[in-house]
Each structure stands twice: as structure tokens, then as C-alpha cells.
Design a protein around this motif. Sequence first.
Motif, PDB file in Angstrom:
ATOM      1  N   PHE A  37       0.849  -1.320   0.050  1.00  0.00           N
ATOM      2  CA  PHE A  37       0.047   0.001  -0.007  1.00  0.00           C
ATOM      3  C   PHE A  37       0.714   1.298   0.191  1.00  0.00           C
ATOM      4  CE2 PHE A  37      -2.935  -3.236   1.819  1.00  0.00           C
ATOM      5  CZ  PHE A  37      -3.816  -2.914   0.948  1.00  0.00           C
ATOM      6  N   GLY A  38       2.183   1.048  -0.033  1.00  0.00           N
ATOM      7  CA  GLY A  38       2.761   2.357  -0.095  1.00  0.00           C
ATOM      8  C   GLY A  38       2.625   3.367  -1.205  1.00  0.00           C
ATOM      9  N   PRO A  39       2.594   2.724  -2.369  1.00  0.00           N
ATOM     10  CA  PRO A  39       2.230   4.278  -3.262  1.00  0.00           C
ATOM     11  C   PRO A  39       0.859   4.782  -3.175  1.00  0.00           C
ATOM     12  CG  PRO A  39       3.081   2.075  -4.481  1.00  0.00           C
ATOM     13  CD  PRO A  39       2.914   1.661  -3.140  1.00  0.00           C
ATOM     14  N   LEU A  40      -0.242   4.122  -2.614  1.00  0.00           N
ATOM     15  CA  LEU A  40      -1.538   4.574  -2.331  1.00  0.00           C
ATOM     16  C   LEU A  40      -1.312   5.458  -1.265  1.00  0.00           C
ATOM     17  CD1 LEU A  40      -4.470   4.848  -2.805  1.00  0.00           C
ATOM     18  CD2 LEU A  40      -4.748   2.894  -1.290  1.00  0.00           C
ATOM     19  N   PHE A 253      -5.422  -0.269  -6.405  1.00  0.00           N
ATOM     20  CA  PHE A 253      -4.640   0.642  -5.696  1.00  0.00           C
ATOM     21  C   PHE A 253      -3.265   0.645  -5.958  1.00  0.00           C
ATOM     22  CE2 PHE A 253      -5.415  -3.245  -3.226  1.00  0.00           C
ATOM     23  CZ  PHE A 253      -4.242  -3.424  -2.900  1.00  0.00           C
ATOM     24  N   ILE A 254      -2.852  -0.501  -6.340  1.00  0.00           N
ATOM     25  CA  ILE A 254      -1.337  -0.717  -6.813  1.00  0.00           C
ATOM     26  C   ILE A 254      -1.166  -0.145  -8.260  1.00  0.00           C
ATOM     27  CG2 ILE A 254       0.569  -2.430  -7.015  1.00  0.00           C
ATOM     28  CD1 ILE A 254      -0.789  -4.398  -5.150  1.00  0.00           C
ATOM     29  N   GLU A 259      -4.810   7.623  -9.307  1.00  0.00           N
ATOM     30  CA  GLU A 259      -6.126   7.939  -9.736  1.00  0.00           C
ATOM     31  C   GLU A 259      -6.968   7.184  -8.501  1.00  0.00           C
ATOM     32  OE1 GLU A 259      -3.802   7.538 -13.292  1.00  0.00           O
ATOM     33  OE2 GLU A 259      -3.766   6.599 -11.372  1.00  0.00           O
ATOM     34  N   PHE A 260      -6.558   6.108  -7.958  1.00  0.00           N
ATOM     35  CA  PHE A 260      -7.271   5.356  -6.796  1.00  0.00           C
ATOM     36  C   PHE A 260      -7.333   6.414  -5.655  1.00  0.00           C
ATOM     37  CE2 PHE A 260      -8.489   2.129  -3.680  1.00  0.00           C
ATOM     38  CZ  PHE A 260      -9.010   1.181  -4.447  1.00  0.00           C
ATOM     39  N   ALA A 261      -6.096   7.113  -5.212  1.00  0.00           N
ATOM     40  CA  ALA A 261      -6.141   7.997  -4.234  1.00  0.00           C
ATOM     41  C   ALA A 261      -7.135   8.952  -4.408  1.00  0.00           C
ATOM     42  CB  ALA A 261      -5.010   8.635  -3.966  1.00  0.00           C
ATOM     43  N   GLU A 262      -7.511   9.629  -5.597  1.00  0.00           N
ATOM     44  CA  GLU A 262      -8.182  10.766  -5.960  1.00  0.00           C
ATOM     45  C   GLU A 262      -9.837  10.270  -5.614  1.00  0.00           C
ATOM     46  OE1 GLU A 262      -8.159  14.172  -6.279  1.00  0.00           O
ATOM     47  OE2 GLU A 262      -5.915  13.491  -5.639  1.00  0.00           O
TER      48      GLU A 262
END
Length: 270
Positions: A37-40, A253-254, A259-262
Motif C-alpha cells: 500500500f506504499g504508493p497509495l 490501488f497498486i 487515480e485510486f487515491a483521488e
Amino acid sequence: MTTTHTLDVAGARLHYEVRGSGPLLLVMGSPMDAEAFGPLADALASDHTVVTHDPRGISGSPLDDPEQDSTPELRADDVAALLDALGADSADVFGSSGGAVTGLALVARHPGRVRTLVAHEPPLLELLPDAAEQLAEADDIVETFHREGVGAAWMQFMANAGFDVGDGEDAAPTPPGEPTDQDLANSAHFFGHELRDTIRHVPDIAALTAPPTRVVVGIGVGSAGLITARTSRALAERLETAPVEFPGDHGGFIEQAKEFAERLREVLKN
């Protein structure tokens, strides 16, 4: 900046990471660890205090008894202890896959600790009309693990989940290179001590619909053929709410972290 910490909980020691500033958001998986989950988490850290952790028995969170099963209830208690360690009465929670099941158990076992739970594709096989068949297949996957090892078990697991396990461009993504010793250990823990209890969890609908917690069910736009899309729709139906679409598929999420965070920000604001 990311800071790393450890926390002693019943029967285990948890590794967790904290980054960013702002409202507290816990991001979790199972068996996925904090690194996944680091990038998210990085994408969310500009306006949230994001906490990720390795679930008990995974990566940097060793068990006192390596043979202990990891149930959603135990993992939920771990997250409640994590909130205590952070000095937080409550937090928003994003959980994916088995982490979504952890979040559902957390809401039921620790009322008032979760403001909004975004449950992304929880594999709640008990909610399906063909539950008996699906659970039997899962038991067979566990037997494949014991008989043939993690590689064969993952192939069977991915095929049953609805992923293309061939070699074409639509095949399920695989991590680059050979699996590490830690990857193999995590997989062995998942198949041997985690999978069965996670997929058999039956959510407490009364608890999940009681204020003040809001529960949002998320499904990836690319997950139409996956069994977790079916289980997510089944949960949303029982909660009498509409599922919310997120970028990508089960691992969106990976693959599409920004885009997932937004999208997650939008859902938490609504």
C-alpha cells in the motif's frame, strides 16, 4: 516522511508505518502488507495522516505462535489496539480484500472507532448463493497448498477468483522476478492460517448500518469477472446501498495509485 513503529498486541508484534498529516486514515489489506500500500499511502499523505501495517503473521509482524490462525476478529482487535497506540478515538478506514473483511469486523467489534469504512472487494463467500460450492473450492485450494506448495495454490486461487492465469495480455499481473523467502512465508501463512477464516466471515449487518459509522462498498471498474465483485455486490445489497466504483480491478490501488487515491478522497468527503 515515513516513520516505522512496532506495537505488541495479543500474541503478536505489529509493524506499522505513519506518513503525512491531516485526518487519520488507516489503509489495510490481508494478506497484503504495508509495502503493497506504499504508493497509495504516498498519494494520500499530502492531506491525510496515513497509517499502514503488516497484518499479524505477515512480513514484519511475527506471531508468538506461528501456527495460530489469523481471523478477522483477531485482526480487528489488532487495529483497535493500533488506534489506541496512535491516541485516536476514531479514524477513517480503507480496507481491500481480506483487509476489507478486517474492517467489517472492526466496525462490529469496536463500535464508534470507525468514521467511514471503505470496504474494497471483500471476499465474503458466505453471502453468495453458491456459497457451499465456493467454500469447497477454497478448501481444495488449501489442500493443494499442503500437497503441492504455494505456486500451485496461487494458480488455482487466481483461476477460481476469475483472473486469467494464462500468458496473454489479459493475464493476471505477477510480481517481477522470483518470489522472495518472505513472499513464500506470507503465502504459506495465507493459505495455511488465514484464507479459510477470512472467506467464512459473516458480516453483522445491524452493526454495519448503525450510526455513527458509514460503510461504503467499493468495486473496481475492471473487476466485473471476479468473484470479489459478486461478493461486494451481495454485501452492498444487504446494506441497502449502492456500490462505488474505483479505478482498476482488485489491485487497482497498486496499478493506478494516484487515480485510486483521488477516488478515495472523493468517497471520504461525501
